[in-house]
Scaffold this motif. Structure first.
Motif, PDB file in Angstrom:
ATOM      1  N   THR A  10       0.862  -1.170   0.000  1.00 32.92           N
ATOM      2  CA  THR A  10       0.000   0.000   0.000  1.00 32.92           C
ATOM      3  C   THR A  10       0.902   1.224   0.000  1.00 32.92           C
ATOM      4  N   ALA A  11       0.609   2.168  -0.864  1.00 32.29           N
ATOM      5  CA  ALA A  11       1.399   3.400  -0.940  1.00 32.29           C
ATOM      6  C   ALA A  11       0.759   4.472  -0.064  1.00 32.29           C
ATOM      7  N   THR A  12       1.494   5.540   0.167  1.00 31.50           N
ATOM      8  CA  THR A  12       0.990   6.646   0.982  1.00 31.50           C
ATOM      9  C   THR A  12       0.143   7.617   0.169  1.00 31.50           C
ATOM     10  N   ARG A  13       0.138   7.435  -1.159  1.00 26.05           N
ATOM     11  CA  ARG A  13      -0.647   8.303  -2.039  1.00 26.05           C
ATOM     12  C   ARG A  13      -1.058   7.493  -3.261  1.00 26.05           C
ATOM     13  N   PRO A  14      -2.135   7.922  -3.938  1.00 26.15           N
ATOM     14  CA  PRO A  14      -2.541   7.221  -5.154  1.00 26.15           C
ATOM     15  C   PRO A  14      -1.396   7.184  -6.180  1.00 26.15           C
ATOM     16  N   TRP A  15      -1.239   6.063  -6.811  1.00 28.08           N
ATOM     17  CA  TRP A  15      -0.219   5.787  -7.822  1.00 28.08           C
ATOM     18  C   TRP A  15       1.194   5.760  -7.258  1.00 28.08           C
ATOM     19  N   GLY A  16       1.296   5.675  -5.915  1.00 19.32           N
ATOM     20  CA  GLY A  16       2.606   5.454  -5.316  1.00 19.32           C
ATOM     21  C   GLY A  16       3.137   4.119  -5.814  1.00 19.32           C
ATOM     22  N   ALA A  17       4.460   4.016  -5.921  1.00 23.12           N
ATOM     23  CA  ALA A  17       5.033   2.828  -6.552  1.00 23.12           C
ATOM     24  C   ALA A  17       6.198   2.247  -5.765  1.00 23.12           C
ATOM     25  N   LEU A  18       6.358   0.961  -5.935  1.00 26.81           N
ATOM     26  CA  LEU A  18       7.517   0.226  -5.454  1.00 26.81           C
ATOM     27  C   LEU A  18       8.321  -0.158  -6.691  1.00 26.81           C
ATOM     28  N   ASP A  19       9.549   0.338  -6.785  1.00 24.60           N
ATOM     29  CA  ASP A  19      10.402  -0.020  -7.915  1.00 24.60           C
ATOM     30  C   ASP A  19      10.894  -1.450  -7.722  1.00 24.60           C
ATOM     31  N   ILE A  20      10.623  -2.289  -8.707  1.00 20.19           N
ATOM     32  CA  ILE A  20      11.022  -3.693  -8.613  1.00 20.19           C
ATOM     33  C   ILE A  20      12.302  -3.948  -9.392  1.00 20.19           C
ATOM     34  N   ALA A  21      12.364  -3.457 -10.636  1.00 22.10           N
ATOM     35  CA  ALA A  21      13.544  -3.716 -11.466  1.00 22.10           C
ATOM     36  C   ALA A  21      13.665  -2.670 -12.558  1.00 22.10           C
ATOM     37  N   ASN A  22      14.913  -2.467 -12.994  1.00 14.58           N
ATOM     38  CA  ASN A  22      15.208  -1.659 -14.168  1.00 14.58           C
ATOM     39  C   ASN A  22      16.133  -2.517 -15.019  1.00 14.58           C
ATOM     40  N   MET A  23      15.595  -2.969 -16.148  1.00 20.67           N
ATOM     41  CA  MET A  23      16.344  -3.879 -17.013  1.00 20.67           C
ATOM     42  C   MET A  23      16.667  -3.172 -18.312  1.00 20.67           C
ATOM     43  N   GLY A  24      17.835  -2.575 -18.362  1.00 19.62           N
ATOM     44  CA  GLY A  24      18.259  -1.891 -19.580  1.00 19.62           C
ATOM     45  C   GLY A  24      17.353  -0.742 -19.963  1.00 19.62           C
ATOM     46  N   GLY A  25      16.863   0.007 -18.967  1.00 20.00           N
ATOM     47  CA  GLY A  25      16.015   1.155 -19.251  1.00 20.00           C
ATOM     48  C   GLY A  25      14.527   0.850 -19.278  1.00 20.00           C
ATOM     49  N   ILE A  26      14.159  -0.403 -19.062  1.00 20.73           N
ATOM     50  CA  ILE A  26      12.750  -0.796 -18.960  1.00 20.73           C
ATOM     51  C   ILE A  26      12.456  -1.051 -17.488  1.00 20.73           C
ATOM     52  N   HIS A  31       2.302  -0.545  -8.484  1.00 22.61           N
ATOM     53  CA  HIS A  31       1.570   0.652  -8.065  1.00 22.61           C
ATOM     54  C   HIS A  31       0.374   0.260  -7.218  1.00 22.61           C
ATOM     55  N   TRP A  32       0.076   1.092  -6.233  1.00 25.12           N
ATOM     56  CA  TRP A  32      -1.174   1.006  -5.483  1.00 25.12           C
ATOM     57  C   TRP A  32      -1.949   2.283  -5.754  1.00 25.12           C
ATOM     58  N   THR A  33      -3.261   2.163  -5.939  1.00 26.05           N
ATOM     59  CA  THR A  33      -4.068   3.367  -6.127  1.00 26.05           C
ATOM     60  C   THR A  33      -5.525   3.096  -5.798  1.00 26.05           C
ATOM     61  N   ASP A  34      -6.197   4.168  -5.445  1.00 20.98           N
ATOM     62  CA  ASP A  34      -7.645   4.137  -5.296  1.00 20.98           C
ATOM     63  C   ASP A  34      -8.263   5.340  -6.007  1.00 20.98           C
ATOM     64  N   GLN A  35      -7.448   5.995  -6.846  1.00 20.58           N
ATOM     65  CA  GLN A  35      -7.873   7.178  -7.586  1.00 20.58           C
ATOM     66  C   GLN A  35      -7.448   7.040  -9.054  1.00 20.58           C
ATOM     67  N   PRO A  36      -8.187   7.680  -9.970  1.00 22.43           N
ATOM     68  CA  PRO A  36      -7.802   7.641 -11.387  1.00 22.43           C
ATOM     69  C   PRO A  36      -6.444   8.303 -11.618  1.00 22.43           C
ATOM     70  N   TYR A  37      -5.810   7.923 -12.712  1.00 24.38           N
ATOM     71  CA  TYR A  37      -4.575   8.578 -13.141  1.00 24.38           C
ATOM     72  C   TYR A  37      -4.997   9.781 -13.980  1.00 24.38           C
ATOM     73  N   LYS A  38      -4.300  10.081 -15.036  1.00 30.59           N
ATOM     74  CA  LYS A  38      -4.654  11.166 -15.949  1.00 30.59           C
ATOM     75  C   LYS A  38      -4.519  10.635 -17.373  1.00 30.59           C
ATOM     76  N   TRP A  39      -5.267  11.232 -18.289  1.00 32.46           N
ATOM     77  CA  TRP A  39      -5.121  10.849 -19.697  1.00 32.46           C
ATOM     78  C   TRP A  39      -3.668  11.097 -20.090  1.00 32.46           C
ATOM     79  N   HIS A  40      -3.064  10.116 -20.769  1.00 34.42           N
ATOM     80  CA  HIS A  40      -1.673  10.283 -21.194  1.00 34.42           C
ATOM     81  C   HIS A  40      -1.347   9.332 -22.341  1.00 34.42           C
TER      82      HIS A  40
END
Length: 103
Positions: A10-26, A31-40
């Protein structure tokens, strides 16, 4: 080596994240959330997997808004140029795989 119990995250804010891995820039992030993100539109491709909860994914195809309800275990793939927004239905945990620094 990591074991991550996504249902316990559980994050402290909507869309808070736990970084798991970075594999060559990917990046792979939980993410945990209870609120919408934004159009993107991401800078590249995105894989969005619902690990817990339900999410209404809204997206535009040829300028027409569409939506799909994603259940636990469902995966949404946004190709380059796919405009989209996630609306959780209650609390949700999602795994997102995308280029580092993407929106």
């Amino acid at each position: 080596m990591k074991i991550i119990r996504s249902r316990n995250f559980t994050a402290t804010r909507p869309w808070g994240a736990l970084d798991i891995a970075n594999m060559g820039g990917i990046t792979t992030r939980l993410h945990w959330t209870d609120q919408p993100y934004k159009w993107h539109v991401n800078d590249g491709e995105e894989v969005f997997a619902v690990l817990d909860g339900r999410v209404e994914m809204r997206y535009r195809e040829n300028g027409v808004e569409q939506s799909a309800i994603l259940e636990t275990g469902d995966v949404f793939y946004a190709s380059i140029g796919t405009e989209h927004v996630a609306h959780p239905i209650g609390a949700a945990r999602v795994l997102v795989v995308e280029a580092q620094g993407s929106v």
